[in-house]
Structure formats: C-alpha cells, structure tokens
Write a protein that holds these residues in place. Sequence first.
Motif, PDB file in Angstrom:
ATOM      1  N   HIS A   1      14.549   3.883   3.185  1.00 20.93           N
ATOM      2  CA  HIS A   1      14.283   3.433   1.820  1.00 20.93           C
ATOM      3  C   HIS A   1      14.487   4.581   0.841  1.00 20.93           C
ATOM      4  O   HIS A   1      14.335   5.748   1.190  1.00 20.93           O
ATOM      5  N   LYS A   2      14.801   4.215  -0.389  1.00 20.77           N
ATOM      6  CA  LYS A   2      15.272   5.226  -1.326  1.00 20.77           C
ATOM      7  C   LYS A   2      14.161   6.008  -1.996  1.00 20.77           C
ATOM      8  O   LYS A   2      14.389   7.088  -2.521  1.00 20.77           O
ATOM      9  N   VAL A   3      12.950   5.461  -2.019  1.00 20.84           N
ATOM     10  CA  VAL A   3      11.830   6.194  -2.625  1.00 20.84           C
ATOM     11  C   VAL A   3      10.786   6.442  -1.537  1.00 20.84           C
ATOM     12  O   VAL A   3      10.784   5.752  -0.521  1.00 20.84           O
ATOM     13  N   PRO A   4       9.914   7.431  -1.731  1.00 19.24           N
ATOM     14  CA  PRO A   4       8.902   7.681  -0.698  1.00 19.24           C
ATOM     15  C   PRO A   4       8.041   6.445  -0.461  1.00 19.24           C
ATOM     16  O   PRO A   4       7.897   5.597  -1.355  1.00 19.24           O
ATOM     17  N   LEU A   5       7.474   6.369   0.728  1.00 26.13           N
ATOM     18  CA  LEU A   5       6.679   5.194   1.091  1.00 26.13           C
ATOM     19  C   LEU A   5       5.558   4.933   0.093  1.00 26.13           C
ATOM     20  O   LEU A   5       5.225   3.791  -0.210  1.00 26.13           O
ATOM     21  N   CYS A   6       5.014   6.013  -0.479  1.00 23.10           N
ATOM     22  CA  CYS A   6       3.888   5.832  -1.387  1.00 23.10           C
ATOM     23  C   CYS A   6       4.311   5.164  -2.698  1.00 23.10           C
ATOM     24  O   CYS A   6       3.472   4.724  -3.464  1.00 23.10           O
ATOM     25  N   GLU A   7       5.617   5.096  -2.941  1.00 24.18           N
ATOM     26  CA  GLU A   7       6.061   4.389  -4.153  1.00 24.18           C
ATOM     27  C   GLU A   7       6.462   2.949  -3.864  1.00 24.18           C
ATOM     28  O   GLU A   7       6.871   2.206  -4.755  1.00 24.18           O
ATOM     29  N   ILE A   8       6.363   2.566  -2.604  1.00 29.87           N
ATOM     30  CA  ILE A   8       6.644   1.176  -2.254  1.00 29.87           C
ATOM     31  C   ILE A   8       5.383   0.384  -2.576  1.00 29.87           C
ATOM     32  O   ILE A   8       4.304   0.708  -2.088  1.00 29.87           O
ATOM     33  N   ASN A   9       5.486  -0.620  -3.426  1.00 31.14           N
ATOM     34  CA  ASN A   9       4.262  -1.356  -3.724  1.00 31.14           C
ATOM     35  C   ASN A   9       4.191  -2.732  -3.082  1.00 31.14           C
ATOM     36  O   ASN A   9       3.122  -3.268  -2.886  1.00 31.14           O
ATOM     37  N   ILE A  10       5.345  -3.284  -2.740  1.00 33.52           N
ATOM     38  CA  ILE A  10       5.313  -4.608  -2.108  1.00 33.52           C
ATOM     39  C   ILE A  10       6.092  -4.567  -0.795  1.00 33.52           C
ATOM     40  O   ILE A  10       7.178  -3.996  -0.730  1.00 33.52           O
ATOM     41  N   VAL A  11       5.519  -5.162   0.211  1.00 35.79           N
ATOM     42  CA  VAL A  11       6.291  -5.390   1.430  1.00 35.79           C
ATOM     43  C   VAL A  11       6.398  -6.892   1.622  1.00 35.79           C
ATOM     44  O   VAL A  11       5.437  -7.625   1.441  1.00 35.79           O
ATOM     45  N   MET A  12       7.614  -7.332   1.927  1.00 44.23           N
ATOM     46  CA  MET A  12       7.822  -8.760   2.104  1.00 44.23           C
ATOM     47  C   MET A  12       8.245  -9.014   3.546  1.00 44.23           C
ATOM     48  O   MET A  12       9.114  -8.320   4.069  1.00 44.23           O
TER      49      MET A  12
ATOM     50  N   SER B   1       4.685 -11.987   0.729  1.00 43.61           N
ATOM     51  CA  SER B   1       4.620 -10.649   0.136  1.00 43.61           C
ATOM     52  C   SER B   1       3.211 -10.103   0.187  1.00 43.61           C
ATOM     53  O   SER B   1       2.243 -10.835  -0.007  1.00 43.61           O
ATOM     54  N   TYR B   2       3.125  -8.821   0.439  1.00 39.80           N
ATOM     55  CA  TYR B   2       1.828  -8.147   0.430  1.00 39.80           C
ATOM     56  C   TYR B   2       1.957  -6.887  -0.387  1.00 39.80           C
ATOM     57  O   TYR B   2       3.030  -6.290  -0.452  1.00 39.80           O
ATOM     58  N   GLN B   3       0.846  -6.477  -0.946  1.00 34.67           N
ATOM     59  CA  GLN B   3       0.853  -5.175  -1.601  1.00 34.67           C
ATOM     60  C   GLN B   3       0.664  -4.120  -0.534  1.00 34.67           C
ATOM     61  O   GLN B   3      -0.149  -4.268   0.374  1.00 34.67           O
ATOM     62  N   LEU B   4       1.437  -3.065  -0.632  1.00 37.92           N
ATOM     63  CA  LEU B   4       1.310  -1.972   0.323  1.00 37.92           C
ATOM     64  C   LEU B   4       0.897  -0.763  -0.491  1.00 37.92           C
ATOM     65  O   LEU B   4       1.652  -0.304  -1.344  1.00 37.92           O
ATOM     66  N   SER B   5      -0.306  -0.298  -0.258  1.00 34.48           N
ATOM     67  CA  SER B   5      -0.713   0.843  -1.055  1.00 34.48           C
ATOM     68  C   SER B   5      -0.946   2.055  -0.171  1.00 34.48           C
ATOM     69  O   SER B   5      -2.019   2.255   0.360  1.00 34.48           O
ATOM     70  N   ALA B   6       0.102   2.801   0.012  1.00 29.88           N
ATOM     71  CA  ALA B   6       0.008   4.068   0.740  1.00 29.88           C
ATOM     72  C   ALA B   6      -0.148   5.160  -0.301  1.00 29.88           C
ATOM     73  O   ALA B   6       0.604   5.203  -1.266  1.00 29.88           O
ATOM     74  N   ALA B   7      -1.131   6.010  -0.100  1.00 25.92           N
ATOM     75  CA  ALA B   7      -1.360   7.061  -1.091  1.00 25.92           C
ATOM     76  C   ALA B   7      -0.315   8.152  -0.952  1.00 25.92           C
ATOM     77  O   ALA B   7       0.130   8.469   0.145  1.00 25.92           O
ATOM     78  N   CYS B   8       0.094   8.707  -2.079  1.00 30.50           N
ATOM     79  CA  CYS B   8       1.007   9.853  -2.031  1.00 30.50           C
ATOM     80  C   CYS B   8       0.184  11.097  -1.694  1.00 30.50           C
ATOM     81  O   CYS B   8      -0.912  11.268  -2.204  1.00 30.50           O
ATOM     82  N   ALA B   9       0.727  11.934  -0.793  1.00 30.07           N
ATOM     83  CA  ALA B   9      -0.013  13.144  -0.398  1.00 30.07           C
ATOM     84  C   ALA B   9      -0.062  14.131  -1.570  1.00 30.07           C
ATOM     85  O   ALA B   9       0.858  14.202  -2.344  1.00 30.07           O
TER      86      ALA B   9
END
Length: 402
Positions: free
Chosen positions: A333-344, A394-402
């Motif tokens: 994916h093009k942005v870090p995981l912590c910037e992913i807000n939705i997983v479908m 769809s779900y919200q995915l909220s991984a915190a950025c380190a």
Amino acid sequence: MKMVEDLKRKPLFILAVILLLSSAQAGNTNRTSWHQCADFQTANFLHGSKLNVQFLLFTSSNPSCGELILADDGIEDTSFNSSLETKIIIHGFRALGTKPSWIEGLVRAILHTSHVNVIAVDWVHGSTGAYHSAVDNVTQLALSISHFISKLLALGVSGTSIHIIGVSLGAHVAGLVGHFHGGQLGRITGLDPAGPKYTRASLEERLDPGDALFVEAIHTDADNFGIRIPVGHIDYFVNGGKDQPGCPRFISAGLLEQAGVSMRRLPKEVIVYLMTSPSAPFCVHHSLVEFRLQKKRNVVTSIEITFYSNSTKDTAKITIPQQEEVGKRLLAHKVPLCEINIVMLKYLPNNRFWRKDESHIVGKFCAAPLPLNKNRTMFCLPWNITLYGNMDLSYQLSAACA
Ligand SMILES: *[C@@H]1O[C@H](CO)[C@@H](O)[C@H](O)[C@H]1NC(C)=O
Ligand SMILES: *[C@@H]1O[C@H](CO)[C@@H](O)[C@H](O)[C@H]1NC(C)=O
Ligand SMILES: *[C@@H]1O[C@H](CO)[C@@H](O)[C@H](O)[C@H]1NC(C)=O
Ligand SMILES: *[C@@H]1O[C@H](CO)[C@@H](O)[C@H](O)[C@H]1NC(C)=O
Ligand SMILES: *[C@@H]1O[C@H](CO)[C@@H](O)[C@H](O)[C@H]1NC(C)=O
Ligand SMILES: *[C@@H]1O[C@H](CO)[C@@H](O)[C@H](O)[C@H]1NC(C)=O
C-alpha cells in the motif's frame, strides 16, 4: 500495473550486500587456529570438467574463515551447531571459473545479524565454461547438496530450519534440492533466478513455490539474464529506485527474518513490486493481512481485502487453501498502515455451474505492518465477522502511528 519494464535495475549484490552490511564490521581477528581456513577452488575452464563440490562452513565465532566439510567425514567434528538454523548459499554460472566476489560479504552480512550456520557451496568447477554445460551439471550438483542436507537431517537438524539462498542459476539448483526434499525444507530465497533455459522449464526443473514451505525470489535483472516470471510465493521486483527516508528497508528484513510469514504452505505466486512508481519519491509499504476462518472448508476460500486512506486504495486477495483455517497475504500500500482508515472485505464465493458455494463465511481478520515489530502486534477486527458473497463490508482500521 506496468512498472518494472522500463526501469533500470541495480545489480543484485549491491542491494543485498549493502543493505545487509549496513553496519559492517572488520571481524578479522583469528581466535581459533586449530584448523586452516578453507577457500573456494579456482577452475581453469580448459580442464574444469569435474564437479568437485565443496561445502564450506562459516560460523559467528569465525565469520571469515571457512571450514571444509568433507562429504564422507563426520560433520560432528566441525563447528556446525545442529541446534541453530542453517543457511546454504549456492552460487550460479561462473564463466571464468573464479570464486564469486560477493560470497564473503554475504556470509559476513548474514553472520553479523544472525546466529546461524552458513554453508557456502563451492561448485566453481562445474559452473565454468559454457552456460549450457553449467546447466547440464545442475542435477548432479543438486543431488550432492541433497545428500549433504540428508546428513544434516540425520544429525537432528530440522528441515524447517534450513534456508537455501540460491543466486542466478543457483536459485534453480535450490529449487531442485527443495524438490528432492519433497518441498519440506523451510525456505528458499532465489536471488535473480536465471532466465536462460528456465523461463519455459517445467516446475520440476526450475524454482517454484512447491520447492519449500516458503519460497521467495528477488528479481533485479528481469530484462537481461534474470527470469521474467514469478517463481515463488512472493516475488519482489526491485527497480532502480533509491531508498526513501521513512520507507521500510524491506529487503534486508525480508531476506534475513522470516518477515512474520509462518512456516506453512502459502498461496502460490504473490508478486510484490518494491518502489514501483517511476516518480520518486514514492515507496510502497507492506502489510501482512490474514483471515482466519471459524471453521475449515472443503473448498478454496478467496477474500478480497482493500485498504483505503484519504487518497489511496490498494487491494489484495487472500486465498485460504481447502481444509486450512488461515490465509495470509502481503498487501502493498502506498501510505503507512497508520494512515489507512478503512479496510473493506469481500468474500468471493467459488460458484460453479454444478455447485453453489456457501452464501457466507465467518472468521477473523488481522493486519500487521511489515517488517513485524518485536511485539508482533497485529491489528484485528473483532471476532466472527460474517462476510456474505460478493458484498463489501467496510470497517474502520485505526492503527496508531509510532
Ligand atoms: C591470524 O592469521 C594470520 C594468517 O593465518 C597469521 O599470520 C596471524 O599471525 C594470525 N593472528 C593471530 C593473532 O593469531
Ligand atoms: C549451539 O547453539 C545453541 C543455541 O545458541 C547454544 O546454546 C549451544 O551452546 C551451541 N552449541 C555449541 C556446541 O556451541
Ligand atoms: C558438466 O557438464 C559438462 C558439459 O556437459 C560435462 O562435460 C562435464 O563432464 C559435466 N561435469 C560433471 C562433473 O558431470
Ligand atoms: C483524512 O481525512 C480526515 C477528515 O478529513 C482528516 O481528519 C485526517 O487528518 C486525514 N488524514 C490524513 C492522513 O491526511
Ligand atoms: C510492545 O509491548 C509493550 C507492552 O505491551 C509496549 O509497552 C510497547 O510499547 C510495545 N512496543 C511496540 C514497538 O509496539
Ligand atoms: C465467535 O465464534 C467462536 C467459535 O465459534 C465462539 O466461541 C465465540 O463465542 C464467538 N464470539 C463472538 C464474539 O461471537
């Protein structure tokens, strides 16, 4: 996606060795002097017709001094430690019959980061002369390496702890060795698997995902001597892009660590393009995505996973083999995981003309950025998600950025 075709590639070893040697050390003190250091042979191709395979052992206590392991003598008498992992390096075609210049750097780089046995296979004699005669010698070479591995196994070494790193033609040798061991060795890494004579070869002849529990290949030379087709569970196509700040140094972690991918059979042929965009700075992040079925099924299960950020969308398909619970896949994916807000998630039923697949599946979804951190933290959606055929969820995915 069209990406690698027209980009320049760096020679592989610069990548592999430089990344691994990020903090190289001199390490040339000779602590033990009870045996002589053994080295590669040099073959004069005019009379280099014997295979003369040599197995040179390198260990952390003496990373720059090889110990010759004689085919018929006891391995017990050497510094080989059967409770450690073993990495076996196989070089490729050597036109001039000389020792590969990168061997020492690769051995030291491995021993610098991991406490393992490293075995460098010297088949300089059989690899010299014409390319086709080197190819002719590959089966015999693979048999002799297999024989050697069988001895290790007899010492109590576990098959899964064996990792073969094959370079160019050596990648296909690794494939054959793995094939002779029924695909049950732990891991094969093919570095620029050779293309000539192999692109149309059968799966028995060339490196393929059936050759070990985990097969990966790194391609940097697909337009010249490298193979153009995927040969592993994961194929990295590396272009000439530069390391970008903030991008994970994925190759070194992919190469030396298991990258969090467990020693199970994986779905075949995942292709990963590293730094795939020609317009730098632009790098790709990787996450391990996993779906665990509540109960095993008699058919293959396919689930499409899409990561959305505010501005990007990236998709991968998880395949769970029949009678297995878990499917894993790398998602680039093009942005870090912590910037992913939705997983479908979307379940793709396997409807056939004569038979309808189940209308829904139940399971658990998790994701983790690669390389995995020490905690192996995965971000999971709550248990027992029900996915209905061909319906997006769809779900919200909220991984915190380190
Ligand atoms: C290390 O090995 C070299 C070459 O074999 C030898 O000349 C030197 O004396 C050795 N050094 C020590 C400290 O043993
Ligand atoms: C072999 O490796 C294990 C694990 O690191 C270690 O505990 C053991 O002492 C080693 N054995 C020898 C003979 O060095
Ligand atoms: C390697 O292949 C060449 C060319 O076919 C052959 O002449 C040579 O004998 C082979 N070496 C061995 C050890 O089989
Ligand atoms: C994504 O959009 C939301 C809402 O507009 C905003 O709050 C958030 O900061 C954005 N995230 C990123 C990483 O740009
Ligand atoms: C690892 O886990 C510990 C305890 O749960 C936590 O304090 C620490 O921040 C975690 N580290 C990372 C890199 O996530
Ligand atoms: C999810 O399924 C498992 C296995 O059937 C069950 O034990 C568990 O209670 C379920 N959890 C929830 C939150 O429904």
